[in-house]
Scaffold this active site. Sequence first.
Site, PDB file in Angstrom:
ATOM      1  N   ARG A 165     -12.239 -46.266 -21.239  1.00 47.29           N
ATOM      2  CA  ARG A 165     -10.688 -45.985 -22.223  1.00 47.29           C
ATOM      3  C   ARG A 165     -11.483 -44.744 -23.260  1.00 47.29           C
ATOM      4  O   ARG A 165     -10.593 -44.163 -23.696  1.00 47.29           O
ATOM      5  CB  ARG A 165     -10.545 -47.105 -22.865  1.00 47.29           C
ATOM      6  CG  ARG A 165      -9.723 -48.083 -22.048  1.00 47.29           C
ATOM      7  CD  ARG A 165      -9.362 -49.477 -22.926  1.00 47.29           C
ATOM      8  NE  ARG A 165     -10.496 -50.173 -23.280  1.00 47.29           N
ATOM      9  CZ  ARG A 165     -10.461 -51.169 -24.047  1.00 47.29           C
ATOM     10  NH1 ARG A 165      -9.362 -51.695 -24.556  1.00 47.29           N
ATOM     11  NH2 ARG A 165     -11.544 -51.827 -24.377  1.00 47.29           N
ATOM     12  N   ASP A 190      -2.705 -57.379 -33.274  1.00 51.52           N
ATOM     13  CA  ASP A 190      -3.245 -57.209 -31.996  1.00 51.52           C
ATOM     14  C   ASP A 190      -3.224 -58.325 -31.219  1.00 51.52           C
ATOM     15  O   ASP A 190      -3.455 -59.232 -31.481  1.00 51.52           O
ATOM     16  CB  ASP A 190      -4.760 -56.670 -32.390  1.00 51.52           C
ATOM     17  CG  ASP A 190      -5.345 -56.244 -30.906  1.00 51.52           C
ATOM     18  OD1 ASP A 190      -4.956 -55.192 -30.567  1.00 51.52           O
ATOM     19  OD2 ASP A 190      -6.364 -57.048 -30.703  1.00 51.52           O
ATOM     20  N   HIS A 250      -8.868 -62.749 -32.181  1.00 53.82           N
ATOM     21  CA  HIS A 250     -10.422 -63.046 -32.284  1.00 53.82           C
ATOM     22  C   HIS A 250     -11.195 -62.434 -33.311  1.00 53.82           C
ATOM     23  O   HIS A 250     -10.879 -61.559 -34.014  1.00 53.82           O
ATOM     24  CB  HIS A 250     -10.775 -62.602 -30.719  1.00 53.82           C
ATOM     25  CG  HIS A 250     -10.422 -61.251 -30.445  1.00 53.82           C
ATOM     26  ND1 HIS A 250      -9.271 -60.864 -29.274  1.00 53.82           N
ATOM     27  CD2 HIS A 250     -10.544 -59.806 -30.767  1.00 53.82           C
ATOM     28  CE1 HIS A 250      -8.922 -59.673 -29.367  1.00 53.82           C
ATOM     29  NE2 HIS A 250      -9.985 -59.073 -30.153  1.00 53.82           N
ATOM     30  N   HIS A 278      -4.543 -45.673 -27.204  1.00 54.04           N
ATOM     31  CA  HIS A 278      -5.771 -45.619 -26.991  1.00 54.04           C
ATOM     32  C   HIS A 278      -6.225 -46.623 -25.927  1.00 54.04           C
ATOM     33  O   HIS A 278      -7.470 -46.518 -25.281  1.00 54.04           O
ATOM     34  CB  HIS A 278      -6.522 -46.145 -28.293  1.00 54.04           C
ATOM     35  CG  HIS A 278      -6.387 -47.740 -28.365  1.00 54.04           C
ATOM     36  ND1 HIS A 278      -4.985 -48.082 -28.742  1.00 54.04           N
ATOM     37  CD2 HIS A 278      -6.870 -48.715 -28.230  1.00 54.04           C
ATOM     38  CE1 HIS A 278      -5.002 -49.381 -28.869  1.00 54.04           C
ATOM     39  NE2 HIS A 278      -6.207 -49.807 -28.619  1.00 54.04           N
ATOM     40  N   GLU A 302       1.718 -55.892 -30.419  1.00 54.43           N
ATOM     41  CA  GLU A 302       1.264 -55.253 -29.549  1.00 54.43           C
ATOM     42  C   GLU A 302       1.021 -56.495 -28.569  1.00 54.43           C
ATOM     43  O   GLU A 302       0.071 -57.518 -28.464  1.00 54.43           O
ATOM     44  CB  GLU A 302      -0.250 -54.933 -29.968  1.00 54.43           C
ATOM     45  CG  GLU A 302      -1.176 -53.761 -28.889  1.00 54.43           C
ATOM     46  CD  GLU A 302      -1.988 -54.730 -28.197  1.00 54.43           C
ATOM     47  OE1 GLU A 302      -2.381 -53.987 -27.132  1.00 54.43           O
ATOM     48  OE2 GLU A 302      -2.441 -55.533 -28.363  1.00 54.43           O
TER      49      GLU A 302
END
Length: 650
Positions: A520, A284, A184, A395, A326
Site C-alpha cells: 500500500r 477507524d 485496536h 491510502h 470507516e
Amino acid sequence: MYEQASHSLLNEILVQLKPEIGNLRLRHFYTRLGANFYAIHSLFRLIYGERADFKEQMVSLVETLALRYMERAPHLRKSDLAREKNYNWFLSQKWVGMALYCDRFADDLKGLREKLPYLQELGINLVHVMPILDCPPEHSDGGYAVRDFCKVDARFGSNEDIEALASTLKRRDMLLVLDVVVNHTSNEHEWAQRARQGEKKYQDYYYIFDNREIPNIYEESMPEIFPNNAPGNFTWDEEMGKWVMTVFNNYQWDLNYHNPAVLIEMIDIILFWANKGADILRLDAVAFLWKKMGSQCQNEREAHLILQLMKDCCQVTAPGVLFIAEAIVAPGEIAKYFGEDAINAKECEIAYNAALMALLWDAVATKNTNLLSRGVKNLPVKLERATWLNYVRCHDDIGLGFDDNDVRLASYDPVLHRRFLVDYFTGKFPDSPARGLPFGENLKTGDARISGSLASLVGLESALESGDAAAIDNAIKTILLLHSIILSFGGIPLLYYGDAIGMLNSLEYLADPAKREDNRWLHRSHFDWSKASKRHQTGTVENRIFCALKKMIALRKETPVFADFDNRQLLPVDNANLLVFSRTDAQNSRSRVLVIANFNPEAQTVPVDTLQPFGFFLKESMKNLCSGTSIPMENNAITIPPLSFYWLAD
Ligand code: GLC
Ligand code: GLC
C-alpha cells in the site's frame, strides 16, 4: 423520550459526581445529558446491563463526559451551539476534502501549516491529516497501531502543534479531520504492556486466551484481513504465554468492548481529540468493533450499539463534532453505520462510500457503466443528516466489494469478473495500461485487492514512459472523469494528496524494511513539490490535471444543487457506456444539473428525447458548466466526447 427509570438513575448519578463537576457553567452539558440520557442508559444497559458493577460504570461514563466538557474551550463550545442550530452545515456543497500524511506532504505538522495555501489554491477546505499519534516506528501500520492515544508522535510534532494547526485551519474556514483508532492498539500501548506483565485489569481490555480452544472456534468463521503479512486472527505472545486476538497485523491487539471500561476509555479519547479542535473524527475500522464466536466478527449488531453510544456521548460533550465511519464492507452494510431504524443519523454522520469507489474502478476497467449504474441504483437509501464521503483513491488498497447480485445482473460471473479486475489493474490483462500491484492475495479464497496510485492505475505512468500523447490524454481524462463524479454525486468529496498533480507509484517504500512487505506504500509516497510547481506551467500534465480539478471544485461550491439532500436521481439511458444522473434543488425543481459521464474511449451520442420521460429536454441552450459553452448538437443527438463528462444546467 421521558422514562422514569432513566431519570431516577440520572438523578442518582448527578448526586454521586465529583464535587468539582457541580458547577453552574455546565448548563448546556446538563440539558444535553438530559436529552441524551435515556438513549445512553438504554444502550449501556443493553450491552452491559448484566454486570454487577453496571451503576459504577454508568457513573464513570457520565463523569468522563462531564470532565471533558469542563475542559472544552469556549470557542469550541460556541461552535457546538452554532452547529446545533445550523445542523445541516456539513451537507453543504461548500466542503471539499483531502486526505494527506503530514510528514509525506510537508515534513511535519508545522510544515503542514505552511502548505495550507496550496490546499486553498485548489479549493480544499477539509483536511484529513492521516494518523499522527505515537506509534512504534517499526510497527506502525501507517499510524494505525497506536502506542499512546493522547500524544502526537514526536516525528510529526507535539500536541501544541495540532492545536495550532486546528486554529489556523479555523481562521481559514477549513475543517480538521483526525483519526481515532477505536478497534485496536499497538502491542506497545501501555494497556498491552501491563496486560503482558500479568495485570488482569488490562488483560480484560483485550481478547486474550490461554490456549487455542476458543481462538480455533473464532477462526472457523473469521476471514483474514492481511492473509500474507498477518495470517490468522490470533498471535501468540511469548511474554504473556497467551494468545491475543489480532485481526489486522500481529502487533495490533483488538480491544474488547465486552468490557465497559474499554468503551469509556475510548469515549474519553474521542472527546480528548474533539477538545483539541478536531471538527470531524474518523473512526477507524468500525465494522470490527464487536467479536462474537460463530460470526465473521464484522458488522455485528453490537458494533452498531457501541457506535450509537459513542455518538450519543459525543453529543453531550462536543455536539459540534461529527464522525466518519470507516467501514469498508458490503454496500448493504455500509449505510447501516449511519444508524438503523432511525430518521436522522445516529451513529456516524458520514461514511466512506466504498461501494461507489469500487464501482468507479469497475467502469474504468470495463470502459462501460453496466455495473456502475446498477450499483448506484442499488445504493442503500441514506438517513437524513447523513452523507457520503466520496473518494476515488485513499491510502488503502482498492477492495472489490461489489454486491455479487449486481455483478450477476450485469452479466458477469462474480469470481471471474473480480479476477479480470485484478488482472486489469495489475497490468496482466492484454493491453491494460494499468500499473498496480495485487494486495492481500488470498490463495485459499482467491480474493485479492489492488494497490497503486490513481495516475498509475489509469495508465498515466505507462503512457508517459512510452511518450504516447493519446494515451497520456486518456489517462488525464480518466482522472478528471472520476473526480467529476465524486464532486457532483452528493456527499463530501475527498481527494487523495498526490492525485491533483498526477503522482505516480513510488518504489521508495522498498528501501524501508518496515514498509517493504506492505505494498500500500506504493501510493503513499512523499509529495513531490517540484512536480507540484509544474501546475503553473501551461500544458504540463500537472497543469492540465490541477487546473481542471480546481475549476470543478470552484463550480461545485457555487452550485447549490450539489449539496447533499438526497436530491440525486439516476436516469436510465439506453447506452451502457454512460452514467447519467440529475441533481435537483429540493425547494426549486427548476434548478437542476444533469451529469452525463462517458467511461468509454469512444465518443457516445444521446438522442435529445432520451431523457424526456424524466422531464429533461436536451437542448442546445443547455450550458456545460465546466466549459461555459452550450453543448454541441447534431442530428437530434448530443455527443459526449471520449472519457468525458458534462455538468449541464438548463
Ligand atoms: C459554517 C462554517 C462551519 C461552522 C458551521 C456552523 O458552515 O463554515 O465552520 O461550524 O457553519 O454553523
Ligand atoms: C483501516 C485503515 C488501514 C489500516 C486498518 C487497520 O482500515 O484505513 O490503513 O491498516 O484500518 O488499522
